[in-house]
Design an enzyme around this catalytic site. Structure first.
Site, PDB file in Angstrom:
ATOM      1  N   CYS A 136     -10.327   3.063   6.186  1.00 54.14           N
ATOM      2  CA  CYS A 136     -10.144   3.956   5.040  1.00 54.14           C
ATOM      3  C   CYS A 136     -11.390   3.920   4.147  1.00 54.14           C
ATOM      4  CB  CYS A 136      -8.859   3.611   4.283  1.00 54.14           C
ATOM      5  SG  CYS A 136      -8.321   4.941   3.167  1.00 54.14           S
ATOM      6  N   HIS A 187      -5.184   4.629   8.424  1.00 54.27           N
ATOM      7  CA  HIS A 187      -4.794   3.225   8.317  1.00 54.27           C
ATOM      8  C   HIS A 187      -4.119   2.771   9.606  1.00 54.27           C
ATOM      9  CE1 HIS A 187      -5.445   2.411   3.976  1.00 54.27           C
ATOM     10  NE2 HIS A 187      -5.283   3.722   3.860  1.00 54.27           N
ATOM     11  N   GLU A 207      -3.002  -0.109  10.268  1.00 57.50           N
ATOM     12  CA  GLU A 207      -1.909  -1.021   9.919  1.00 57.50           C
ATOM     13  C   GLU A 207      -0.665  -0.277   9.436  1.00 57.50           C
ATOM     14  OE1 GLU A 207      -3.982  -0.509   5.934  1.00 57.50           O
ATOM     15  OE2 GLU A 207      -4.483  -0.397   8.076  1.00 57.50           O
TER      16      GLU A 207
END
Length: 208
Positions: free
Chosen positions: A79, A186, A188
């Site tokens: 990001c 992202h 994650e």
């Protein structure tokens, strides 16, 4: 061991939990000795480019990251962390980046059609430009990943690994320049697809 850079910006522990979930040894740190010892480094980040770049400079991490990247250590930005890898950002002024990937970070709003929302937030599909890239191992073109951003990388077509379309704008989703890579989305927060990307980066026998 993967070192997640702690410079006061980003959801570090969510990322660290994802790395632990895939079985990767990881640590959140800003310690120079630990970063030098690490096999690979991840630079996360959310918020304003200028503030993040200033924090890296204040901590001496900008010079360290450039040194380690130049020495061949795999480095992945996520990001805002990905945006920091570029030469500069025009986010509320002009701010110098790490200069590890050629390109500029520009605002999305001026190039989007009227009515398109900023930030670009939510799930979007990937178009592959370098399907052989390590980050795309085990992932099919068209897979969806999760974005939250108002600025995007430009003038970096040579570095494109995968992109997404938003309002007719091509958004670089994953980029690479040698051992330095990054994702605007992202991983994650991108479910199994994101975990697969992190696992591919974490493999000892691969270079990002």
């Amino acid at each position: 061991m993967i070192a997640v850079v702690d410079y006061g910006v980003g959801n570090l522990y969510s990322l660290n939990c994802s790395l632990r979930h895939i079985g990767a040894e990881s640590v959140v740190t800003r310690d120079e000795a630990v970063l030098r010892k690490a096999d690979k480094i991840i630079l996360p980040g959310v918020g304003a480019f200028g503030d993040a770049a200033a924090k890296l400079r204040e901590l001496g991490l900008d010079a360290l990251l450039k040194e380690l990247a130049a020495a061949g250590k795999p480095l992945m930005g996520i990001c805002l962390g990905m945006q920091l890898l570029f030469d500069e950002s025009h986010e509320y002024g002009c701010h110098q980046g790490l200069g590890l990937i050629p390109g500029k970070v520009m605002p999305l709003a001026p190039v989007l059609p009227e009515g398109m929302k900023v930030p670009h937030m939510g799930w979007n599909s990937l178009t592959f430009h370098k399907p052989e890239d390590v980050l795309l191992t085990g992932i099919s073109e068209g897979a969806h990943v999760y974005y939250v951003h108002s600025f995007y990388a430009t003038e970096c077509e040579a570095a494109w690994v995968a992109t997404s379309e938003y309002g007719g704008v091509t958004v670089p989703g994953a980029v690479r320049c040698g051992n330095v890579c990054g994702t605007q989305f992202h991983p994650e927060k991108s479910g199994g697809i994101g975990l697969q990307m992190l696992a591919s980066f974490a493999k000892e026998d691969t270079v990002c």
